[in-house]
Design an enzyme around this catalytic site. Sequence first.
Site, PDB file in Angstrom:
ATOM      1  N   ASP A  53       0.849  -1.204   0.000  1.00  0.00           N
ATOM      2  CA  ASP A  53       0.000   0.000   0.000  1.00  0.00           C
ATOM      3  C   ASP A  53       0.884   1.253   0.000  1.00  0.00           C
ATOM      4  O   ASP A  53       0.388   2.378  -0.100  1.00  0.00           O
ATOM      5  CB  ASP A  53      -1.008  -0.010   1.158  1.00  0.00           C
ATOM      6  CG  ASP A  53      -0.346   0.079   2.522  1.00  0.00           C
ATOM      7  OD1 ASP A  53       0.890  -0.093   2.599  1.00  0.00           O
ATOM      8  OD2 ASP A  53      -1.064   0.309   3.520  1.00  0.00           O
ATOM      9  N   SER A  54       2.215   1.055   0.051  1.00  0.00           N
ATOM     10  CA  SER A  54       3.144   2.166  -0.193  1.00  0.00           C
ATOM     11  C   SER A  54       2.891   2.761  -1.579  1.00  0.00           C
ATOM     12  O   SER A  54       3.307   3.886  -1.867  1.00  0.00           O
ATOM     13  CB  SER A  54       4.599   1.693  -0.083  1.00  0.00           C
ATOM     14  OG  SER A  54       4.801   0.519  -0.844  1.00  0.00           O
ATOM     15  N   ASP A  92      -1.299  -6.037  -0.454  1.00  0.00           N
ATOM     16  CA  ASP A  92      -1.426  -5.379   0.841  1.00  0.00           C
ATOM     17  C   ASP A  92      -2.860  -4.901   1.026  1.00  0.00           C
ATOM     18  O   ASP A  92      -3.388  -4.174   0.175  1.00  0.00           O
ATOM     19  CB  ASP A  92      -0.506  -4.141   0.821  1.00  0.00           C
ATOM     20  CG  ASP A  92       0.180  -3.904   2.135  1.00  0.00           C
ATOM     21  OD1 ASP A  92      -0.139  -4.604   3.110  1.00  0.00           O
ATOM     22  OD2 ASP A  92       1.052  -3.010   2.165  1.00  0.00           O
ATOM     23  N   LYS A 122      -1.565  -9.250   2.753  1.00  0.00           N
ATOM     24  CA  LYS A 122      -0.813  -8.832   3.951  1.00  0.00           C
ATOM     25  C   LYS A 122      -1.694  -7.885   4.748  1.00  0.00           C
ATOM     26  O   LYS A 122      -2.382  -7.042   4.150  1.00  0.00           O
ATOM     27  CB  LYS A 122       0.489  -8.126   3.555  1.00  0.00           C
ATOM     28  CG  LYS A 122       1.239  -7.549   4.757  1.00  0.00           C
ATOM     29  CD  LYS A 122       2.659  -7.151   4.416  1.00  0.00           C
ATOM     30  CE  LYS A 122       2.805  -5.763   3.865  1.00  0.00           C
ATOM     31  NZ  LYS A 122       2.297  -4.689   4.735  1.00  0.00           N
ATOM     32  N   GLU A 124      -1.638  -5.296   8.327  1.00  0.00           N
ATOM     33  CA  GLU A 124      -0.779  -4.667   9.337  1.00  0.00           C
ATOM     34  C   GLU A 124      -1.351  -4.892  10.740  1.00  0.00           C
ATOM     35  O   GLU A 124      -2.567  -4.848  10.933  1.00  0.00           O
ATOM     36  CB  GLU A 124      -0.678  -3.155   9.081  1.00  0.00           C
ATOM     37  CG  GLU A 124       0.149  -2.811   7.864  1.00  0.00           C
ATOM     38  CD  GLU A 124       0.431  -1.311   7.742  1.00  0.00           C
ATOM     39  OE1 GLU A 124       0.117  -0.539   8.668  1.00  0.00           O
ATOM     40  OE2 GLU A 124       0.974  -0.921   6.689  1.00  0.00           O
ATOM     41  N   GLU A 191       9.133  -4.475  10.554  1.00  0.00           N
ATOM     42  CA  GLU A 191       9.571  -3.183   9.998  1.00  0.00           C
ATOM     43  C   GLU A 191      10.136  -2.263  11.078  1.00  0.00           C
ATOM     44  O   GLU A 191       9.489  -2.016  12.115  1.00  0.00           O
ATOM     45  CB  GLU A 191       8.387  -2.487   9.284  1.00  0.00           C
ATOM     46  CG  GLU A 191       8.791  -1.121   8.718  1.00  0.00           C
ATOM     47  CD  GLU A 191       7.863  -0.569   7.650  1.00  0.00           C
ATOM     48  OE1 GLU A 191       6.928  -1.252   7.216  1.00  0.00           O
ATOM     49  OE2 GLU A 191       8.113   0.592   7.251  1.00  0.00           O
TER      50      GLU A 191
HETATM   51  O1  KIV Z   1       3.486  -1.141   1.633  1.00  0.00           O
HETATM   52  C1  KIV Z   1       4.664  -1.535   1.685  1.00  0.00           C
HETATM   53  O2  KIV Z   1       5.491  -1.211   0.841  1.00  0.00           O
HETATM   54  C2  KIV Z   1       5.037  -2.415   2.793  1.00  0.00           C
HETATM   55  C3  KIV Z   1       6.472  -2.811   2.900  1.00  0.00           C
HETATM   56  C4  KIV Z   1       7.286  -1.677   3.328  1.00  0.00           C
HETATM   57  C5  KIV Z   1       6.655  -3.983   3.790  1.00  0.00           C
HETATM   58  O3  KIV Z   1       4.222  -2.760   3.577  1.00  0.00           O
END
Ligand code: KIV
Length: 288
Positions: A53-54, A92, A122, A124, A191
């Site tokens: 989600d970055s 994510d 994924k 969080e 992280e």
């Molecule tokens: O969204 C992302 O890029 C991440 C990584 C930094 C693990 O969650």
Amino acid sequence: MTDSVSGPSPKLPITALGEMKRRLERIAAVTTYDFPSSQLADGAGVDVALVGDSAAMTVLGYDSTLPVTMDEMIMLTRAVVRGIRRAIVVADMPFGSFQVSNALAIANAVRFARDAGADAVKIEGAGPSADRARAIIDAGIPVMGHVGLTPQSVTKLGGYKAQGRTADAARRIADDAQALQDAGCFAVVLEAMPPPVAASITRSLTIPTIGIGAGPECDGQVLVWHDLLGLSTGHLPRFVKQYGDVGRAIATALSTYVSEVRRGQFPSAEHTYPMPDEEIRQFLADRY
Ligand code: KIV
């Protein structure tokens, strides 16, 4: 990736990561957000393509990860899946897509698996997130956990800061990671935490840990595409190693293009379609 004896490498099953941990083979993961970058990552032998989600910040220009929507993440995940042959694609789950209830978390995870073709999702955090993870796994979709610095909680954490720097805080992260393993996660991202904390968690878990800013003793590493390749603008976190200067190469190519267009140097004959002289003559004669 191509092996000269057996041809293209087959798709990695989710279980491959656990086997790599047991064989003490390090796992290489990277974020990818589109078709060409996922092709490049897969060709380089990356084991996990994380549609992070970055993307909210790196490709959509938001100033945090919070605004990215399910629809945006689904579109990016579909593009990534089209470019991958071997790597495990992890999508994510964006902010708001799993926090509200197990039912919503399952429905959105199903969208990633069924509509976008992701191999896993994924999520969080721990606590309620461990419960969400268990529910999604019970629905048949593998889940990667994520503890330590969890950017979707940046407001609560008071900024993008390393976590687990006191014994108590480190113990809480270790407990969270254990809870995610107990919930059935196949791997967990650690992280931004001191290396001894990540090393101890890595030793105590049977599932692989994937570190980002968590030192060398994790079972694998992940970096954000734009940071790794020199495409990020602005300050890079301390834990980033930049392996290329692709942003500079793109800027040079684009400014050369602009200048050649302005000077009439592009396109030259080699970039145009030929036509027999007689056809040109007739065409022009008909027009005037
Ligand atoms: O969204 C992302 O890029 C991440 C990584 C930094 C693990 O969650």
